[in-house]
Design a protein around this motif. Sequence first.
Motif, PDB file in Angstrom:
ATOM      1  N   LYS A  50     -39.730 -66.675   1.674  1.00 13.58           N
ATOM      2  CA  LYS A  50     -39.657 -67.124   3.072  1.00 13.58           C
ATOM      3  C   LYS A  50     -41.053 -67.326   3.663  1.00 13.58           C
ATOM      4  O   LYS A  50     -41.251 -68.213   4.494  1.00 13.58           O
ATOM      5  CB  LYS A  50     -38.841 -66.149   3.918  1.00 13.58           C
ATOM      6  N   ASN A  51     -42.039 -66.513   3.243  1.00 17.27           N
ATOM      7  CA  ASN A  51     -43.385 -66.675   3.788  1.00 17.27           C
ATOM      8  C   ASN A  51     -44.074 -67.924   3.243  1.00 17.27           C
ATOM      9  O   ASN A  51     -44.881 -68.546   3.933  1.00 17.27           O
ATOM     10  CB  ASN A  51     -44.232 -65.432   3.499  1.00 17.27           C
ATOM     11  N   THR A  52     -43.764 -68.282   2.012  1.00 16.84           N
ATOM     12  CA  THR A  52     -44.299 -69.530   1.458  1.00 16.84           C
ATOM     13  C   THR A  52     -43.733 -70.717   2.225  1.00 16.84           C
ATOM     14  O   THR A  52     -44.450 -71.665   2.564  1.00 16.84           O
ATOM     15  CB  THR A  52     -43.955 -69.659  -0.037  1.00 16.84           C
ATOM     16  N   ILE A  53     -42.438 -70.666   2.509  1.00 15.08           N
ATOM     17  CA  ILE A  53     -41.792 -71.740   3.269  1.00 15.08           C
ATOM     18  C   ILE A  53     -42.357 -71.793   4.688  1.00 15.08           C
ATOM     19  O   ILE A  53     -42.667 -72.873   5.210  1.00 15.08           O
ATOM     20  CB  ILE A  53     -40.262 -71.536   3.297  1.00 15.08           C
ATOM     21  N   ALA A  54     -42.520 -70.617   5.318  1.00 21.06           N
ATOM     22  CA  ALA A  54     -43.054 -70.564   6.683  1.00 21.06           C
ATOM     23  C   ALA A  54     -44.485 -71.099   6.723  1.00 21.06           C
ATOM     24  O   ALA A  54     -44.863 -71.829   7.654  1.00 21.06           O
ATOM     25  CB  ALA A  54     -43.006 -69.134   7.205  1.00 21.06           C
ATOM     26  N   THR A  55     -45.281 -70.762   5.723  1.00 21.54           N
ATOM     27  CA  THR A  55     -46.663 -71.250   5.647  1.00 21.54           C
ATOM     28  C   THR A  55     -46.685 -72.765   5.519  1.00 21.54           C
ATOM     29  O   THR A  55     -47.497 -73.453   6.162  1.00 21.54           O
ATOM     30  CB  THR A  55     -47.393 -70.616   4.449  1.00 21.54           C
TER      31      THR A  55
END
Length: 287
Positions: free
Chosen positions: A195-200
């Motif tokens: 999810k953090n990769t997507i958010a980034t």
Amino acid sequence: MDILEQIKSEYPNYNSTRKRIASFILENPTRCCFLSLKEFAEEARSTEVTVLNFCRSLGLGRYVELKKALQSHVLIWTRPADRMKALASRSSDSNELFDQVVKSEQKALRSTFEHNGPKQILSFIQMIRKARRVFVAAHGASRIFSSVITYRLSLLGVDISELDMDNPHKTIFRLLSCNPEESLLIAIATPPYGKNTIATTRMCRSRGISVVTITDSTLSPLVSMAETALICPTELMGLTNSPTSIMAIIDIIAVLFLAEKQEDEFSHQEDLAQQYEHYLKLFNSEL
């Protein structure tokens, strides 16, 4: 909705036959990933036609789609160690397992090179060459790829660094501090997509930072946000991710990047030589 959650939600409405099939799936999701239609029907004490009708009730056109949905569930919810144990348990014959793994890896590589020809890879490289600063976002096991591509490209003179997906505050600060027009994000992810990769990636798109991605499928959430996407199937025998195809793409990126760089340097040297001859003639004419 996850396939097992869908089956659980519809379970109370099933008749006894469908409940027997549903119970078999819920109790053996990993095993079901490997069974043929005939084997599944026998173990669920049903018929092939009834199993196909069960699949259609879930909105799946074929039995193979049920297997794919179960494989996706296993990739996301089963621990890597358990997935590897499940793979090893497919056969007690080491030679047979060896052949299965080799065939799976060869299939992934063939598919990778069918998806990504020289045009797509050179487009990816041009995005890197245009950027003054390159960031890499990856989570979990994908950090292996992040480290490798960062190391390879840094040796070739690229200003590249990894973002810490476990520290959103630091990542946000670094992305806010850069010039969007001169920056590039390389987003790398395989299932389950972090999810953090997507958010980034979303943050970079909203700030006007260019995005390229290396991911496993055209259905990956990163594809729609990237200007260039390299698709590298990573599925190993339906139950875990293999690094082979992405590592191969990184090798190709590094080699072609160096070749392009050397060609530019050669052209630059030729241009300097021509200018030198031109100005030398001017000096000689003044003598």
